[in-house]
Design a protein around this motif. Structure first.
Motif, mmCIF file in Angstrom:
data_model
loop_
_atom_site.group_PDB
_atom_site.id
_atom_site.type_symbol
_atom_site.label_atom_id
_atom_site.label_comp_id
_atom_site.label_asym_id
_atom_site.label_seq_id
_atom_site.Cartn_x
_atom_site.Cartn_y
_atom_site.Cartn_z
ATOM 1 N N GLU A 199 23.744 58.492 54.436
ATOM 2 C CA GLU A 199 25.142 58.645 54.049
ATOM 3 C C GLU A 199 25.610 57.509 53.139
ATOM 4 O OE1 GLU A 199 29.412 58.358 56.287
ATOM 5 O OE2 GLU A 199 27.945 59.733 57.169
ATOM 6 N N ALA A 200 25.161 56.281 53.403
ATOM 7 C CA ALA A 200 25.588 55.140 52.588
ATOM 8 C C ALA A 200 25.163 55.317 51.133
ATOM 9 C CB ALA A 200 25.018 53.844 53.159
ATOM 10 N N ALA A 201 23.943 55.804 50.920
ATOM 11 C CA ALA A 201 23.454 56.013 49.552
ATOM 12 C C ALA A 201 24.243 57.107 48.850
ATOM 13 C CB ALA A 201 21.966 56.359 49.581
ATOM 14 N N MET A 202 24.589 58.161 49.573
ATOM 15 C CA MET A 202 25.355 59.250 48.960
ATOM 16 C C MET A 202 26.785 58.806 48.653
ATOM 17 S SD MET A 202 23.995 62.791 50.709
ATOM 18 C CE MET A 202 24.125 62.323 52.428
ATOM 19 N N SER A 229 26.610 56.674 45.482
ATOM 20 C CA SER A 229 26.404 57.495 44.293
ATOM 21 C C SER A 229 27.664 58.262 43.922
ATOM 22 C CB SER A 229 25.260 58.479 44.536
ATOM 23 O OG SER A 229 25.103 59.345 43.439
ATOM 24 N N PHE A 230 28.307 58.851 44.914
ATOM 25 C CA PHE A 230 29.522 59.637 44.689
ATOM 26 C C PHE A 230 30.617 58.785 44.061
ATOM 27 C CE2 PHE A 230 33.519 61.588 45.962
ATOM 28 C CZ PHE A 230 33.289 62.943 45.805
ATOM 29 N N ALA A 231 30.723 57.523 44.484
ATOM 30 C CA ALA A 231 31.810 56.656 44.020
ATOM 31 C C ALA A 231 31.715 56.352 42.533
ATOM 32 C CB ALA A 231 31.803 55.349 44.811
ATOM 33 N N LYS A 232 30.516 56.381 41.961
ATOM 34 C CA LYS A 232 30.381 56.033 40.548
ATOM 35 C C LYS A 232 29.900 57.191 39.672
ATOM 36 C CE LYS A 232 25.771 53.915 41.126
ATOM 37 N NZ LYS A 232 25.028 52.643 40.996
ATOM 38 N N ALA A 253 39.793 64.086 49.218
ATOM 39 C CA ALA A 253 39.610 62.803 49.897
ATOM 40 C C ALA A 253 38.180 62.569 50.373
ATOM 41 C CB ALA A 253 40.567 62.711 51.090
ATOM 42 N N ARG A 254 37.313 63.564 50.223
ATOM 43 C CA ARG A 254 35.940 63.397 50.714
ATOM 44 C C ARG A 254 35.245 62.225 50.013
ATOM 45 N NH1 ARG A 254 33.481 66.524 54.102
ATOM 46 N NH2 ARG A 254 31.547 65.545 53.449
ATOM 47 N N PRO A 255 34.524 61.380 50.755
ATOM 48 C CA PRO A 255 33.837 60.237 50.144
ATOM 49 C C PRO A 255 32.490 60.602 49.540
ATOM 50 C CG PRO A 255 33.561 60.160 52.519
ATOM 51 C CD PRO A 255 34.470 61.335 52.236
ATOM 52 N N PHE A 256 31.971 61.796 49.843
ATOM 53 C CA PHE A 256 30.721 62.283 49.246
ATOM 54 C C PHE A 256 30.560 63.744 49.656
ATOM 55 C CE2 PHE A 256 29.394 61.162 53.486
ATOM 56 C CZ PHE A 256 28.425 62.103 53.816
ATOM 57 N N ILE A 257 29.609 64.416 49.010
ATOM 58 C CA ILE A 257 29.244 65.769 49.412
ATOM 59 C C ILE A 257 27.732 65.805 49.620
ATOM 60 C CG2 ILE A 257 31.174 66.997 48.344
ATOM 61 C CD1 ILE A 257 29.420 67.534 45.915
ATOM 62 N N ASP A 258 27.266 66.753 50.421
ATOM 63 C CA ASP A 258 25.841 66.832 50.704
ATOM 64 C C ASP A 258 25.009 67.073 49.448
ATOM 65 O OD1 ASP A 258 26.529 66.472 53.322
ATOM 66 O OD2 ASP A 258 26.190 68.555 53.938
ATOM 67 N N ARG A 288 20.835 65.923 46.952
ATOM 68 C CA ARG A 288 19.910 66.765 46.194
ATOM 69 C C ARG A 288 20.181 66.639 44.691
ATOM 70 N NH1 ARG A 288 16.925 70.684 48.928
ATOM 71 N NH2 ARG A 288 17.254 70.716 51.184
ATOM 72 N N CYS A 289 20.554 65.447 44.294
ATOM 73 C CA CYS A 289 20.846 65.164 42.879
ATOM 74 C C CYS A 289 20.175 63.856 42.506
ATOM 75 C CB CYS A 289 22.356 65.065 42.659
ATOM 76 S SG CYS A 289 22.820 64.571 40.985
ATOM 77 N N LYS A 290 19.362 63.872 41.464
ATOM 78 C CA LYS A 290 18.602 62.677 41.085
ATOM 79 C C LYS A 290 19.485 61.526 40.624
ATOM 80 C CE LYS A 290 14.060 64.579 39.978
ATOM 81 N NZ LYS A 290 13.023 64.724 38.916
ATOM 82 N N LEU A 291 20.729 61.816 40.265
ATOM 83 C CA LEU A 291 21.633 60.722 39.913
ATOM 84 C C LEU A 291 21.853 59.786 41.097
ATOM 85 C CD1 LEU A 291 24.458 62.391 37.778
ATOM 86 C CD2 LEU A 291 22.462 61.132 36.984
ATOM 87 N N SER A 292 21.674 60.309 42.307
ATOM 88 C CA SER A 292 21.903 59.510 43.500
ATOM 89 C C SER A 292 20.752 58.564 43.812
ATOM 90 C CB SER A 292 22.125 60.430 44.713
ATOM 91 O OG SER A 292 23.225 61.270 44.507
#
Length: 444
Positions: free
Chosen positions: A334-337, A340-343, A399-404, A408-412
């Motif tokens: 979750e921390a990695a996602m 990634s989501f934040a940027k 408000a979600r801090p990330f999505i699942d 499954r995205c190489k950007l992450s």
């Protein structure tokens, strides 16, 4: 985001942006060109412009573009600062790490986005104060989250015939930037397409009524939408595009309309008239030699037609994309996602399709292709909700801090550049293996 357009605090003085150092622009795409224009307007000297594709690009404005090796020839590197002009923070992070490792004498590179924002917001407010309209073709290159810009919001509210419904009058959703994916038909067949269009076995157009109905629901729930984008596929392949634009332009509570195209479809006269509306801006992706020759001829004719009819448009040079992968499970925690989501620039791309709102086009493509599960609290079924229920669902979604889908995205994981718009063979569907069926919560 937010509904109230307010004046920002004083921008950072241009003399303090670089701590007395002379900037060197790294990246000669749309972001680099915009940064160069802003620096020139502010009378800030630029020492050089660098890009790995320098040979193909040649110049931006009157400045020659040099390959990265040119940095070895610059004397007193500590008197200069590298400014990475890439819209995606993922791309900036990867490029900055490579530059600092290869050219350590220049120190830590800066990201162009906050530099441009500091230079641009004050200038745009001055323009609006004088009663003039924003130069919308500049806004796209200024920042990926353009609707978060106070000047952009103010300009959209001034341009719209109906002003926003303020939060004080009733509860509204905190979303002011939405796209609609109107068709998965496209003239191109790009291997690394973010919407994975070559993997679709059937094509569809959402109907005009579906599109305008979902847009009206979103506007009503949000009080005001500052930017509404029309995307695809190739949006100009939708035969109802003129009617869609008419409906959006007449819709109360909607600001600017952005339309994205590869410029490879000849628009009819009636459509060009709509594109020339002052609240519409056209974003034309230029893929250079990766555009098939026949379509490349269409691209040149398309630009000429836009010029002849006074259409506001920006050409976005696309030489490099980021590889988002084929929905492989990266087994991220979750921390990695969250990180990634934040940027990720794509989290600014909330996208409607077939009555459902997705967080980004990668998630949209994965769900529609059966590669990502349908997780109810990670998307919103807009056509099934209204009133307070829709507002609450949209606010939870925003408000979600990330999505699942981030897992499954190489950007992450390790973002990798790939050449933009490399074409796959026609009539060969890139079939993907569907994921296991899931229930409404995404559990197998």
């Amino acid at each position: 985001m937010g509904l109230t357009a307010v004046r920002p605090s004083e921008a950072t003085p241009s003399t303090a942006l670089f701590a007395g150092r002379t900037p060197i622009i790294y990246g000669a795409g749309s972001a680099g060109r915009h940064l160069l224009r802003r620096l020139k307007t502010a009378s800030i000297r630029v020492a050089a412009c660098i890009d790995a594709k320098a040979h193909d690009i040649g110049h931006i404005g009157d400045m020659p573009v040099s390959p990265p090796e040119h940095l070895d020839q610059i004397g007193q590197p500590d008197a200069h600062v590298l400014v990475v002009a890439l819209n995606s923070e993922h791309a900036y992070t990867a490029a900055a790490a490579q530059l600092q490792s290869r050219f350590p004498a220049f120190g830590a590179p800066l990201w162009a986005q906050p530099v441009v924002q500091s230079l641009a917001e004050s200038a745009c407010h001055t323009l609006l104060d004088s009663g003039q309209a924003l130069a919308l073709t500049d806004c796209m290159a200024c920042r990926a989250d353009v609707s978060a810009c106070p000047a952009f919001r103010r300009g959209a509210e001034q341009a719209s015939p109906v002003r926003p419904l303020r939060a004080a009058s009733r509860a509204v959703a905190d979303i002011n930037d939405v796209a609609y994916f109107i068709t998965n038909r496209c003239t191109l067949n790009c291997t690394h397409c973010v919407e994975a269009l070559p993997s679709h076995e059937t094509h569809y157009n959402d109907s005009v009524d579906e599109i305008l109905g979902a847009a009206a629901r979103m506007v009503d729930a949000c009080g005001f939408i500052h930017r509404f984008s029309i995307t695809g596929g190739e949006a100009l392949l939708h035969r109802g595009l003129s009617d869609i634009l008419d409906g959006l332009l007449a819709m109360p509570g909607l600001g600017f309309i952005y339309l994205y195209t590869s410029g490879t479809v000849a628009p009819k006269a009636g459509l060009i008239e709509r594109l020339a509306h002052p609240r519409v801006v056209l974003n034309i992706s230029d893929y250079g030699d990766n555009t098939p020759p026949r379509l490349r001829e269409n691209f040149q004719s398309f630009r000429a037609a836009m010029e002849a009819h006074g259409v506001s448009y920006a050409v976005l040079p696309n030489k490099v994309w980021m590889d988002m992968g084929q929905f492989e499970d990266l087994h991220l925690d979750e921390a990695a996602m969250r990180e990634s989501f934040a940027k990720c620039a794509f989290t600014n791309c909330m996208t409607l399709s077939r009555g459902r709102l997705y967080r980004c086009p990668h998630q949209l493509a994965g769900v529609q292709l059966g590669q990502l599960p349908v997780v109810e609290d990670q998307m919103v079924q807009v056509d099934a909700l209204d009133g307070t229920a829709l507002v609450q669902a949209l606010n939870r979604f925003a408000a979600r801090p990330f999505i699942d889908a981030c897992g499954r995205c190489k950007l992450s994981d390790q973002p990798q550049e790939v050449p933009a718009a490399v074409q796959s063979p026609r009539r060969r569907v890139q079939r993907l293996v569907p994921v296991a069926p899931t229930d409404a919560r995404g559990e197998p």
